[in-house]
Structures are given as C-alpha cells and as structure tokens.
Design a protein around this motif. Structure first.
Motif, PDB file in Angstrom:
ATOM      1  N   ASN A  40     -37.800  22.635 -16.641  1.00 39.04           N
ATOM      2  CA  ASN A  40     -37.145  23.562 -17.574  1.00 39.04           C
ATOM      3  C   ASN A  40     -36.306  22.803 -18.602  1.00 39.04           C
ATOM      4  OD1 ASN A  40     -38.231  25.783 -16.257  1.00 39.04           O
ATOM      5  ND2 ASN A  40     -36.405  26.147 -15.018  1.00 39.04           N
ATOM      6  N   ALA A  41     -35.539  21.829 -18.129  1.00 34.68           N
ATOM      7  CA  ALA A  41     -34.686  21.053 -19.037  1.00 34.68           C
ATOM      8  C   ALA A  41     -35.533  20.237 -20.013  1.00 34.68           C
ATOM      9  CB  ALA A  41     -33.762  20.138 -18.229  1.00 34.68           C
ATOM     10  N   ALA A  42     -36.603  19.631 -19.515  1.00 34.71           N
ATOM     11  CA  ALA A  42     -37.472  18.825 -20.377  1.00 34.71           C
ATOM     12  C   ALA A  42     -38.176  19.701 -21.407  1.00 34.71           C
ATOM     13  CB  ALA A  42     -38.492  18.065 -19.528  1.00 34.71           C
ATOM     14  N   ARG A  43     -38.627  20.890 -20.980  1.00 33.54           N
ATOM     15  CA  ARG A  43     -39.298  21.800 -21.911  1.00 33.54           C
ATOM     16  C   ARG A  43     -38.348  22.229 -23.024  1.00 33.54           C
ATOM     17  NH1 ARG A  43     -43.712  25.342 -21.309  1.00 33.54           N
ATOM     18  NH2 ARG A  43     -43.685  24.818 -19.114  1.00 33.54           N
ATOM     19  N   LYS A  44     -37.126  22.611 -22.663  1.00 33.32           N
ATOM     20  CA  LYS A  44     -36.146  23.025 -23.678  1.00 33.32           C
ATOM     21  C   LYS A  44     -35.860  21.891 -24.655  1.00 33.32           C
ATOM     22  CE  LYS A  44     -33.818  26.349 -20.696  1.00 33.32           C
ATOM     23  NZ  LYS A  44     -32.627  26.605 -19.877  1.00 33.32           N
ATOM     24  N   ALA A  45     -35.694  20.685 -24.126  1.00 35.51           N
ATOM     25  CA  ALA A  45     -35.422  19.533 -24.996  1.00 35.51           C
ATOM     26  C   ALA A  45     -36.618  19.252 -25.903  1.00 35.51           C
ATOM     27  CB  ALA A  45     -35.090  18.304 -24.148  1.00 35.51           C
ATOM     28  N   ALA A  46     -37.826  19.322 -25.364  1.00 37.64           N
ATOM     29  CA  ALA A  46     -39.027  19.064 -26.163  1.00 37.64           C
ATOM     30  C   ALA A  46     -39.188  20.113 -27.256  1.00 37.64           C
ATOM     31  CB  ALA A  46     -40.260  19.037 -25.260  1.00 37.64           C
ATOM     32  N   GLU A  47     -38.954  21.381 -26.919  1.00 36.29           N
ATOM     33  CA  GLU A  47     -39.058  22.445 -27.921  1.00 36.29           C
ATOM     34  C   GLU A  47     -38.058  22.228 -29.052  1.00 36.29           C
ATOM     35  OE1 GLU A  47     -38.562  25.929 -25.505  1.00 36.29           O
ATOM     36  OE2 GLU A  47     -40.686  26.018 -24.972  1.00 36.29           O
ATOM     37  N   THR A  48     -36.841  21.827 -28.705  1.00 37.86           N
ATOM     38  CA  THR A  48     -35.809  21.568 -29.715  1.00 37.86           C
ATOM     39  C   THR A  48     -36.207  20.413 -30.613  1.00 37.86           C
ATOM     40  OG1 THR A  48     -34.069  22.425 -28.277  1.00 37.86           O
ATOM     41  CG2 THR A  48     -33.386  20.948 -30.062  1.00 37.86           C
ATOM     42  N   VAL A  49     -36.642  19.316 -30.020  1.00 37.36           N
ATOM     43  CA  VAL A  49     -37.032  18.134 -30.801  1.00 37.36           C
ATOM     44  C   VAL A  49     -38.190  18.474 -31.735  1.00 37.36           C
ATOM     45  CG1 VAL A  49     -38.099  15.846 -30.632  1.00 37.36           C
ATOM     46  CG2 VAL A  49     -36.164  16.434 -29.167  1.00 37.36           C
ATOM     47  N   LEU A  50     -39.198  19.174 -31.218  1.00 38.72           N
ATOM     48  CA  LEU A  50     -40.358  19.511 -32.043  1.00 38.72           C
ATOM     49  C   LEU A  50     -39.984  20.486 -33.157  1.00 38.72           C
ATOM     50  CD1 LEU A  50     -43.105  19.750 -29.299  1.00 38.72           C
ATOM     51  CD2 LEU A  50     -42.762  17.928 -30.983  1.00 38.72           C
ATOM     52  N   ALA A  51     -39.142  21.474 -32.860  1.00 38.02           N
ATOM     53  CA  ALA A  51     -38.714  22.418 -33.897  1.00 38.02           C
ATOM     54  C   ALA A  51     -37.945  21.694 -34.993  1.00 38.02           C
ATOM     55  CB  ALA A  51     -37.861  23.519 -33.278  1.00 38.02           C
ATOM     56  N   GLU A  52     -37.066  20.783 -34.603  1.00 35.12           N
ATOM     57  CA  GLU A  52     -36.285  20.036 -35.601  1.00 35.12           C
ATOM     58  C   GLU A  52     -37.177  19.112 -36.420  1.00 35.12           C
ATOM     59  OE1 GLU A  52     -33.216  18.131 -33.342  1.00 35.12           O
ATOM     60  OE2 GLU A  52     -32.048  19.977 -33.159  1.00 35.12           O
ATOM     61  N   SER A  53     -38.242  18.591 -35.826  1.00 36.75           N
ATOM     62  CA  SER A  53     -39.128  17.686 -36.566  1.00 36.75           C
ATOM     63  C   SER A  53     -39.985  18.438 -37.569  1.00 36.75           C
ATOM     64  CB  SER A  53     -40.030  16.908 -35.608  1.00 36.75           C
ATOM     65  OG  SER A  53     -41.058  17.729 -35.093  1.00 36.75           O
ATOM     66  N   ARG A  54     -40.106  19.748 -37.412  1.00 29.35           N
ATOM     67  CA  ARG A  54     -40.913  20.566 -38.317  1.00 29.35           C
ATOM     68  C   ARG A  54     -40.072  21.242 -39.394  1.00 29.35           C
ATOM     69  NH1 ARG A  54     -43.454  22.613 -32.998  1.00 29.35           N
ATOM     70  NH2 ARG A  54     -45.169  21.173 -32.754  1.00 29.35           N
ATOM     71  N   GLN A  55     -38.791  21.035 -39.358  1.00 29.51           N
ATOM     72  CA  GLN A  55     -37.875  21.719 -40.275  1.00 29.51           C
ATOM     73  C   GLN A  55     -37.364  20.733 -41.320  1.00 29.51           C
ATOM     74  OE1 GLN A  55     -34.678  23.635 -38.252  1.00 29.51           O
ATOM     75  NE2 GLN A  55     -33.604  24.156 -40.112  1.00 29.51           N
ATOM     76  N   ILE A  56     -37.360  21.170 -42.559  1.00 32.45           N
ATOM     77  CA  ILE A  56     -36.830  20.358 -43.648  1.00 32.45           C
ATOM     78  C   ILE A  56     -35.553  21.017 -44.138  1.00 32.45           C
ATOM     79  CG2 ILE A  56     -37.235  19.534 -45.992  1.00 32.45           C
ATOM     80  CD1 ILE A  56     -40.232  19.601 -45.356  1.00 32.45           C
ATOM     81  N   THR A  57     -34.494  20.241 -44.245  1.00 29.10           N
ATOM     82  CA  THR A  57     -33.215  20.751 -44.725  1.00 29.10           C
ATOM     83  C   THR A  57     -32.920  20.106 -46.071  1.00 29.10           C
ATOM     84  OG1 THR A  57     -32.453  20.971 -42.455  1.00 29.10           O
ATOM     85  CG2 THR A  57     -30.771  21.024 -44.171  1.00 29.10           C
ATOM     86  N   LEU A  58     -32.619  20.948 -47.042  1.00 33.07           N
ATOM     87  CA  LEU A  58     -32.307  20.470 -48.380  1.00 33.07           C
ATOM     88  C   LEU A  58     -30.892  20.856 -48.762  1.00 33.07           C
ATOM     89  CD1 LEU A  58     -35.563  21.664 -50.226  1.00 33.07           C
ATOM     90  CD2 LEU A  58     -35.127  19.421 -49.240  1.00 33.07           C
ATOM     91  N   ASN A  59     -30.212  19.968 -49.474  1.00 29.78           N
ATOM     92  CA  ASN A  59     -28.920  20.368 -50.038  1.00 29.78           C
ATOM     93  C   ASN A  59     -29.191  21.176 -51.310  1.00 29.78           C
ATOM     94  OD1 ASN A  59     -29.266  18.605 -52.273  1.00 29.78           O
ATOM     95  ND2 ASN A  59     -28.326  16.913 -51.144  1.00 29.78           N
ATOM     96  N   GLN A  60     -28.148  21.675 -51.932  1.00 30.81           N
ATOM     97  CA  GLN A  60     -28.336  22.554 -53.081  1.00 30.81           C
ATOM     98  C   GLN A  60     -29.063  21.856 -54.224  1.00 30.81           C
ATOM     99  OE1 GLN A  60     -27.590  25.946 -53.083  1.00 30.81           O
ATOM    100  NE2 GLN A  60     -28.916  25.834 -54.883  1.00 30.81           N
TER     101      GLN A  60
END
Length: 92
Positions: A40-60
């Motif tokens: 459970n802990a590994a799955r949650k961590a993996a989901e978080t890492v993968l979600a963050e790797s697919r997200q692009i954050t831009l400043n204004q």
C-alpha cells in the motif's frame, strides 16, 4: 487494499533492524500484514511520483509565453516541413 490478482512476483529488500521493527509495528497498528502495508505504501508513493512526473508547472511569465505561442505560433521551420513531408509520405 489487498489485491485479488495473483501474486506471482517477488521483491526482496534488505533493511536495518530498527526500520523493520517500525514497519512491523505500523502494519500491526493498521491491522494488516506487513506485505500489504508495504505494498500500500509503495503503491501510494509510486502513484505520487508518476503523477508529479506527468505534471508541468509554469510560473505566470512562462504561462503567458505559452499562451502567446498558442495564439501566435511561429512559422514552420525546415525540420517541421521535412517531418510533415515524411508524415504525408507515410499516409500515401
């Protein structure tokens, strides 16, 4: 969140004794096996890492530049024209 799928694959890890004791205690408090606790802990961590790797954050400033390029794209360069020719050749 135990899985009902077949559990054929195995992962072996080495851990310091104090960490192992902590994991066993945490699993016991959670009233689940240590295997399920770790999965459970590994799955949650993996989901978080993968979600963050697919997200692009831009400043204004970056966002404004991105939107400007969408509204006013630059003219195609030689590499883009060549890629489009190869693409059209594949479709023919």
């Amino acid at each position: 969140m135990p899985s009902t799928a077949a559990k054929d694959d195995r992962i072996s890890i080495r851990t310091p004794p104090e960490l192992k004791r902590m994991l066993i205690a945490a699993a016991a408090v959670s009233n689940i096996s240590m295997t399920d606790f770790l999965l459970n802990a590994a799955r949650k961590a993996a989901e978080t890492v993968l979600a963050e790797s697919r997200q692009i954050t831009l400043n204004q400033q970056e966002w404004d530049r991105f939107m400007d390029l969408l509204d006013n794209p630059p003219p195609p360069n030689a590499a883009l024209r060549a890629a489009m020719q190869r693409h059209h050749a594949l479709l023919d």
